[in-house]
Design a protein around this motif. Structure first.
Motif, short mmCIF file in Angstrom:
data_model
loop_
_atom_site.label_atom_id
_atom_site.label_comp_id
_atom_site.label_asym_id
_atom_site.label_seq_id
_atom_site.Cartn_x
_atom_site.Cartn_y
_atom_site.Cartn_z
N LEU A 118 0.84 -1.19 0.00
CA LEU A 118 0.00 0.00 0.00
C LEU A 118 0.88 1.25 0.00
O LEU A 118 0.91 2.03 0.96
CB LEU A 118 -0.93 -0.01 1.22
CG LEU A 118 -1.95 -1.15 1.28
CD1 LEU A 118 -2.76 -1.06 2.56
CD2 LEU A 118 -2.87 -1.12 0.06
N ASP A 119 1.61 1.47 -1.10
CA ASP A 119 2.41 2.67 -1.22
C ASP A 119 1.53 3.84 -1.65
O ASP A 119 0.32 3.71 -1.79
CB ASP A 119 3.55 2.44 -2.21
CG ASP A 119 3.04 1.97 -3.56
OD1 ASP A 119 1.80 1.86 -3.72
OD2 ASP A 119 3.87 1.72 -4.45
N ALA A 120 2.15 5.02 -1.83
CA ALA A 120 1.38 6.22 -2.15
C ALA A 120 0.64 6.10 -3.48
O ALA A 120 -0.52 6.52 -3.61
CB ALA A 120 2.33 7.43 -2.19
N LYS A 121 1.26 5.45 -4.45
CA LYS A 121 0.61 5.30 -5.76
C LYS A 121 -0.61 4.41 -5.67
O LYS A 121 -1.67 4.71 -6.25
CB LYS A 121 1.64 4.73 -6.74
CG LYS A 121 1.11 4.60 -8.16
CD LYS A 121 2.19 4.08 -9.08
CE LYS A 121 1.67 3.94 -10.51
NZ LYS A 121 2.73 3.41 -11.42
N THR A 122 -0.48 3.31 -4.95
CA THR A 122 -1.61 2.39 -4.83
C THR A 122 -2.76 3.04 -4.06
O THR A 122 -3.93 2.89 -4.41
CB THR A 122 -1.16 1.11 -4.11
OG1 THR A 122 -0.04 0.55 -4.82
CG2 THR A 122 -2.28 0.09 -4.07
N LYS B 31 -8.17 5.53 -3.97
CA LYS B 31 -9.04 6.69 -3.73
C LYS B 31 -9.84 7.04 -4.98
O LYS B 31 -11.04 7.36 -4.91
CB LYS B 31 -8.20 7.88 -3.29
CG LYS B 31 -7.67 7.76 -1.87
CD LYS B 31 -6.89 9.01 -1.48
CE LYS B 31 -6.38 8.91 -0.04
NZ LYS B 31 -5.60 10.11 0.35
N LYS B 32 -9.17 6.98 -6.14
CA LYS B 32 -9.89 7.28 -7.39
C LYS B 32 -10.99 6.25 -7.65
O LYS B 32 -12.09 6.60 -8.08
CB LYS B 32 -8.90 7.30 -8.55
CG LYS B 32 -7.94 8.48 -8.51
CD LYS B 32 -7.00 8.46 -9.71
CE LYS B 32 -6.04 9.65 -9.68
NZ LYS B 32 -5.12 9.64 -10.85
N SER B 33 -10.69 5.00 -7.39
CA SER B 33 -11.69 3.96 -7.59
C SER B 33 -12.87 4.15 -6.65
O SER B 33 -14.04 3.99 -7.04
CB SER B 33 -11.06 2.58 -7.37
OG SER B 33 -10.01 2.35 -8.27
N VAL B 34 -12.59 4.53 -5.40
CA VAL B 34 -13.67 4.77 -4.44
C VAL B 34 -14.53 5.94 -4.88
O VAL B 34 -15.76 5.93 -4.73
CB VAL B 34 -13.08 5.00 -3.03
CG1 VAL B 34 -14.14 5.46 -2.06
CG2 VAL B 34 -12.43 3.72 -2.52
N LYS B 35 -13.89 6.99 -5.40
CA LYS B 35 -14.65 8.14 -5.87
C LYS B 35 -15.60 7.75 -6.99
O LYS B 35 -16.75 8.20 -7.06
CB LYS B 35 -13.67 9.22 -6.34
CG LYS B 35 -14.32 10.58 -6.57
CD LYS B 35 -14.80 11.18 -5.27
CE LYS B 35 -15.36 12.57 -5.49
NZ LYS B 35 -15.88 13.16 -4.22
N THR B 36 -15.11 6.89 -7.90
CA THR B 36 -15.97 6.43 -9.00
C THR B 36 -17.13 5.59 -8.49
O THR B 36 -18.26 5.68 -8.97
CB THR B 36 -15.12 5.61 -9.99
OG1 THR B 36 -14.02 6.41 -10.43
CG2 THR B 36 -15.96 5.20 -11.19
N ILE B 37 -16.84 4.78 -7.50
CA ILE B 37 -17.90 3.92 -6.95
C ILE B 37 -18.95 4.76 -6.23
O ILE B 37 -20.13 4.40 -6.20
CB ILE B 37 -17.28 2.90 -5.99
CG1 ILE B 37 -16.41 1.91 -6.77
CG2 ILE B 37 -18.34 2.13 -5.22
CD1 ILE B 37 -15.62 0.95 -5.91
#
Length: 310
Positions: free
Chosen positions: A168-172, A177-183
């Motif tokens: 779980l690095d910064a990129k992951t 977060k982007k995926s959660v926003k889309t969901i």
């Protein structure tokens, strides 16, 4: 007899009585000197002190005279206990001298476990020493193996968490977060469906009551299973848990190295980009269905053509 001579005799008697009383309080009897003295080596004297009792089968036969550190460099830190015996009771050199505690709150004493096989012990001999296990030491000996297993489990868990933090690095995290926003957008569209489901649930309250009753039976069965787990072998469970943690650790290392489907999914940016594009297209499709439903469901009595989608 002169007065000075009487005074001198009285002074000598007082001094003798004082010396005798002082030694008597220390456990020594100057009128019956100790005839034999023995020594025992211990790594730990467990609260034994000078003037502690020496017993044979519960009878006092002597006392501890001195406690010294072992001068031998190979036994540095070990202790030598010197004790004297007032009894002429005979025992062999194979006898064992145990340190025991008569009560949990009292001090320790020496108990000679006599052996009559072999040559008789004489003054100055070195006897074999042991420490009798008490209630607390027995409990500690039983808990030591469990403590060792728990330490292994904790070390494995620590390695697991380290691997999770590595993945779980910064990129992951940003991708997640982007995926959660889309969901979130998709969930907003599903709220209306949930409200309809709530209406259906109100209409089927009888079925829900039956479901609750069945859930009660299921809870009782789970309670029985819990009782069975309580009586299970905790040691075996810890060993299985340790094996499971080791397996998960190996799995996470494989994921971190990009092995398998999940490893490729986490480490491959193209997979994330494709999923993001699919999500965006699905979002646009749902919005278009809501704004222009006639483009997807067309019905006309006069044969009017549907509006094409650009």
């Amino acid at each position: 007899m002169s007065k000075e001579l009487k005074t001198g005799i009285v002074a000598i008697i007082v001094i003798v009585l004082f010396v005798w009383g002082y030694n008597f309080l220390k456990g020594e009897n100057i009128f019956q000197p100790n005839s034999r003295q023995f020594r025992v080596e211990y790594s730990n004297i467990a609260g034994l002190s000078k003037s502690s009792l020496v017993t044979i089968n519960g009878l006092k036969v002597g006392k501890v005279d001195k406690i010294l550190f072992n001068p031998d460099s190979t036994k540095r830190g070990d202790l030598i206990v010197l004790f004297s015996m007032e009894s002429d009771f005979q025992f062999s050199k194979n006898s064992v001298v145990k340190i025991y505690s008569p009560s949990p709150l009292g001090g320790s004493n020496l108990a000679i476990v006599p052996s009559y096989i072999g040559e008789n012990a004489i003054s100055g001999d070195v006897l074999k020493g042991e420490i009798e296990s008490s209630l607390f030491t027995s409990i500690g000996e039983r808990l030591d193996p469990i403590q060792t297993k728990l330490e292994h489990v904790i070390v494995s868990a620590d390695s697991l968490f380290k691997n999770v933090n590595t993945i779980l690095d910064a990129k992951t995290i940003l991708s997640v977060k982007k995926s959660v926003k889309t969901i979130e957008y998709t969930i907003a569209d599903l709220r209306k469906t949930i409200q309809s489901v709530n209406g259906i649930m109100d209409a089927t309250s009888l079925d829900l009551k039956e479901t609750v009753r069945n859930t009660k039976y299921l809870t009782q069965n789970l309670a029985n299973v819990t009782d069975t787990l309580v009586s299970a072998d905790i040691g075996k469970i810890l060993r299985d848990a340790e094996l499971t943690l080791a397996t998960v650790n190996s799995l996470l290392e494989g994921i971190d190295q990009g092995k398998g489907s999940l490893g490729k999914f986490i480490n491959d940016d193209a997979m994330y980009t494709n999923l993001t594009n699919v999500s965006k297209e699905l979002e646009q499709l749902l919005r278009e269905v809501k704004l222009n439903p006639k483009r997807f469901v067309h019905f006309s009595l006069f044969g009017k053509k549907a509006t094409p989608y650009n």
